[in-house]
Write an enzyme that holds these catalytic residues in place. Sequence first.
Site: not given
Ligand code: URA
Length: 377
Positions: A90, A169, A176, A191, A195
């Site tokens: 990620h 989220d 946000r 966040s 996930k």
């Molecule tokens: N990627 C995400 O999933 N969340 C964030 O806050 C920043 C990058």
Amino acid sequence: MSGEEVQISFPELIRKKRDGEQLSEEEVHFFVRAVKERTIQDCQIGAMLMAIWQRGMVPKETLALTREMMWSGELLHWPEEWRGVVVDKHSTGGVGDKVSLPLAPALAACGCKIPMISGRGLAHTGGTLDKLESVPGFNIHQAPEQIKRILDDIGCCIIGQSETLVPADKVLYAIRDATSTVDSIPLITGSVISKKGAESLSALVLDVKYGKSALYKDINSARKLAESLVTVGNKIGICTGAVLSRMDNPIGQCIGNSVEVMEAIECLKGRGPSDLKELVMVLGTVLAINGMPLAEVLNVLGAGRTQAGAQINHSIGAELLVSVGRHVNKGDPWIRIHYETPALTQNQKVFLQGALVIGSSSEVDDSPLVSEFILPK
Ligand code: URA
């Protein structure tokens, strides 16, 4: 959470965080559950996010936030024989960062299973889900049984948060983006790791970007973010490491939803891009291509959102025709803009021109993009 439910008023909770006090696990649970169930108003969510952005969170609060967000929906489960091969990466995002699109199938080709839960555009950074939705008919919402079937068949899928997968989220992410509360270490940690926790991963690599086109401009802030992500990732049971990578210039040559998908396909299959609208430039060596002005103009043209849930135009984008270190002559085209409005304004052209930094070849920064690895202590 177990035991007696605490009854707390939302204004009191917001006041507590606004005044710099720590939230207890019960209070974090109460807030996240209200977000998931939509029993708290969006203005109250926005106020709480701003209070967290201003006051931060101690590690204990960040861990509680992440866990509650992860548990706000279902956790995915995998067959025993997949143990050790369910992995993901990620990125914290930047301009033109489409790495997930070719990386997921590349990892699948190596025998890994990648159940990637991704996000939409955040602040100036593009979102993997928006990129994929520029493909007509692409469905980013899949039920858990369908995700398992896709992983069985082809090894990878990229999906979005939903009412059943990390719903907290999904709500917080959009608010946000609309309230300038993206660049907060506890909020990013919650966040991203919620996930990845819902994916029930064995291992995770985080690509934490820093630089002019990233959420954090300096390496020290990015390192603090990486340490928080790695700590919380490992605490929830995922073997997590991070790289810090420099992101001054956009990645690749395309910026925008459709064009980035085309570039990713090009990366996987070797096909070429199309279309043109060109701008013109001066003599010298390209020292940098600043991503922020490019992202700002593309957002104004319709590629990004200023309100949660707003429609975007997937076809808006840019292709870079030069790269850092290349010599350009006066009149050489350096960027191709895909847009639908009648013409770019003179101001937009001037703003875009400012993105290209020209100098002498001795000034080119050719240090590697990956600067550091952050591993659990
Ligand atoms: N990627 C995400 O999933 N969340 C964030 O806050 C920043 C990058």
